[in-house]
Enzyme design. Structure first.
Site, PDB file in Angstrom:
ATOM      1  N   ASN A 163       0.828  -1.221   0.056  1.00  0.00           N
ATOM      2  CA  ASN A 163      -0.007  -0.173   0.082  1.00  0.00           C
ATOM      3  C   ASN A 163       1.032   1.237   0.066  1.00  0.00           C
ATOM      4  O   ASN A 163       0.261   2.370   0.336  1.00  0.00           O
ATOM      5  CB  ASN A 163      -1.084  -0.155   0.911  1.00  0.00           C
TER       6      ASN A 163
ATOM      7  N   VAL B  39       2.127   6.910   0.778  1.00  0.00           N
ATOM      8  CA  VAL B  39       1.026   5.941   1.375  1.00  0.00           C
ATOM      9  C   VAL B  39      -0.155   5.918   0.833  1.00  0.00           C
ATOM     10  O   VAL B  39      -0.870   7.150   0.583  1.00  0.00           O
ATOM     11  CB  VAL B  39       1.021   6.278   2.909  1.00  0.00           C
ATOM     12  N   CYS B  40      -0.806   5.149   0.466  1.00  0.00           N
ATOM     13  CA  CYS B  40      -2.104   4.884  -0.038  1.00  0.00           C
ATOM     14  C   CYS B  40      -2.945   4.269   0.700  1.00  0.00           C
ATOM     15  O   CYS B  40      -2.832   2.911   0.946  1.00  0.00           O
ATOM     16  CB  CYS B  40      -2.073   4.041  -1.446  1.00  0.00           C
ATOM     17  N   ILE B  41      -3.734   5.019   1.507  1.00  0.00           N
ATOM     18  CA  ILE B  41      -4.744   4.298   2.556  1.00  0.00           C
ATOM     19  C   ILE B  41      -6.087   5.071   2.533  1.00  0.00           C
ATOM     20  O   ILE B  41      -5.896   6.447   2.343  1.00  0.00           O
ATOM     21  CB  ILE B  41      -3.968   4.473   4.031  1.00  0.00           C
TER      22      ILE B  41
END
Lengths: 308, 204
Positions: free
Chosen positions: B120, B127-129
């Site tokens: 992720n 950060v891909c959240i």
């Protein structure tokens, strides 16, 4: 269901479709396996029917398109217009036109539009609320002052709500006796730096009401899955984030939180005889006076007023 | 939540130094005089969050965060500890947090520097959240149940979510596709690579 394809906002737009023929040629030949674990792409291939999509995917696409299609140049809150301007938007839909006439005949002559950005209900109600506070000196700000206690009780950190509250309070101090007070209120609501914090505060209040008032627990459904959901989950996903549209239950909660009678006129083209349904929220609110009027059209809220 | 994580002694030292550095700054006083215009609301909120983080500390000492320089309160540095019982155990990861002028209406961005090898985290370290995205901003079509950004979120809540994410990658919304594949097809190799990168980072 009458259609009104010409008009944005009258009907949910259909999702975008990508023709498979538009895909790059070099993908031919080798079978390109989709990555099943990456649900990445909001584009419908030609051979996929919209009926194959889950409720959740449809909802998300709708929300997305709503955001993309909204007129970006429209102010967050528009200056008052005659309700009759709506005729232009529904010249194709006799059922809507009949309802517009009903509204006009009953004296609902003024419409103040809120931008269709998913925050329209909260922004419209806040504007109507402050506009009335400003014009009717008999109303006190006590209820507004009490809302911070409510937010604290619901468990929100003070640093989350203190600044939006200050902004709201300073607008609530505006009095019609002051020159340009109404202009000032309108300016504040068109300025995203103020307006969006007011929306944020309204969302927090809505959430707090749902969290504190146990009667809401039975009425919270995930609009995507239609499954009942917990208060915390519902508030975190469908109330607190900006841009998430309000449904009936949010309207009821905010009316209670502000202790105001809210009356919503449903302009939905459903009644052939031009009847307009009015739905009351918090009818017995202690705030007294005339209700705050909102005009609902499918997926959108504006402010409605009777001419003075 | 990951349980309390014990740092090796040498690392405890480094972390302590960095925490001290953040504590000792007189940022709050110098910055408050510069608040102006449309971002003063954001600035005040950031100062409050920073104050709360420094006075309370993070749960279990899993991270620290604060502005990098007194001149810019909208750029923070965070140090995040790799959770125990994961291949990230033993690592301390540096991330840059970039706040928008309308924070907290809009979320901040988080980027590990150097980048972290994780399903992720984009190869550039971003950060891909879901919690760092508003409902309308949906780069990987997060599943519906995922939590989104709202003004109620905070640096602390996001960093705790990121720590959970380190322990449990979300393959449904991957950012590093090679890493996703490796995680799915050959998890031991994924874990070995992660551990290897941490050793390199620590110079062991």
């Amino acid at each position: 269901m009458p259609t009104s394809d010409r008009f944005e906002g009258a009907k949910p737009p259909s999702p975008p479709r990508l023709k498979s023929t538009d895909l790059p040629k070099d993908m031919d030949g080798q079978a390109v396996e989709p990555e099943p674990f990456l649900s990445g792409h909001p584009i419908l291939p030609e051979d996929m029917d919209i009926a194959d999509l889950t409720q959740a995917q449809l909802y998300e696409m709708n929300q997305r398109l709503l955001e993309e299609s909204m007129e970006s140049e429209r102010p967050l809150i528009s200056p008052p217009e005659a309700t009759s301007v709506l005729r232009n938007e529904y010249s194709n839909s006799p059922d809507f036109l009949a309802q517009i006439e009903t509204l006009i005949n009953r004296g609902y002559n003024i419409i103040i539009r809120a931008k269709g950005d998913g925050d329209c209900f909260y922004r419209a109600l806040a504007f109507a609320y402050l506009d009335r506070l400003m014009r009717f000196t008999g109303h006190s700000n006590d209820r507004l002052a009490a809302t911070t206690d409510m937010l604290a009780k619901a468990g929100f950190d003070e640093c989350v709500y203190d600044q939006p509250y200050e902004m709201l309070q300073s607008l609530a101090q505006l009095r019609a006796s002051r020159t340009n007070a109404r202009e000032e209120l309108w300016q504040s609501f068109t300025d995203p730096a103020t307006s969006n914090y007011i929306v944020m505060y309204m969302r927090l209040l809505t959430s707090a009401q749902m969290r504190i008032d146990v009667q809401f627990a039975d009425f919270l459904f995930d609009p995507e899955s239609q499954m009942q959901t917990s208060v915390d989950d519902f508030c975190r996903r469908f109330v607190e984030p900006l841009g998430k549209e309000a449904d009936h239950v949010q309207v009821a909660a905010l009316a209670q939180a502000l202790d105001v009678h809210v009356k919503v006129a449903y302009l939905d083209g459903h009644a052939a005889d031009g009847q307009v349904n009015f739905v009351d929220f918090s009818e017995n609110a202690s705030h007294g006076g005339d209700p705050l009027l909102l005009l609902y059209r499918p997926g959108h809220y504006d402010i409605l007023q009777k001419s003075a | 939540m990951p349980s309390r994580w014990e740092l090796p002694e040498a690392m405890q030292h480094t972390l302590f130094d960095l925490i001290q550095r953040l504590y000792n700054r007189t940022i709050l006083t110098t910055m408050s005089t510069r608040a102006s215009g449309s971002n003063s609301t954001a600035l005040r909120r950031l100062m409050t969050e920073y104050k709360q983080l420094t006075s309370g500390g993070s749960p279990d000492g899993m991270f620290t965060a604060g502005p990098i320089s007194e001149a810019d309160f909208f750029t923070w540095e965070a140090l995040v500890c790799g959770p125990k019982d994961t291949p990230f155990d033993g690592g301390v990861f540096v991330a840059k947090l970039t706040f928008p002028s309308d924070y907290p209406l809009s979320p901040f961005k988080m980027r590990f520097d150097p980048p972290l090898f994780h399903p992720n985290v984009y190869p550039d370290g971003t950060v891909c959240i879901s919690i760092l995205h508003t409902p309308g901003d949906d780069p990987t079509m997060y599943e519906q149940a995922s939590e989104r950004w709202s003004p109620v979120q905070s640096v602390e809540k996001v960093l705790l979510s990121v720590i959970s994410m380190l322990a449990e990658p979300n393959l449904e919304s991957g950012a590093n596709i090679d890493c996703c594949k490796l995680y799915r097809d050959n998890k031991p190799e994924y874990e070995r690579l992660v551990r290897e990168s941490i050793k390199q980072q620590l110079g062991i």
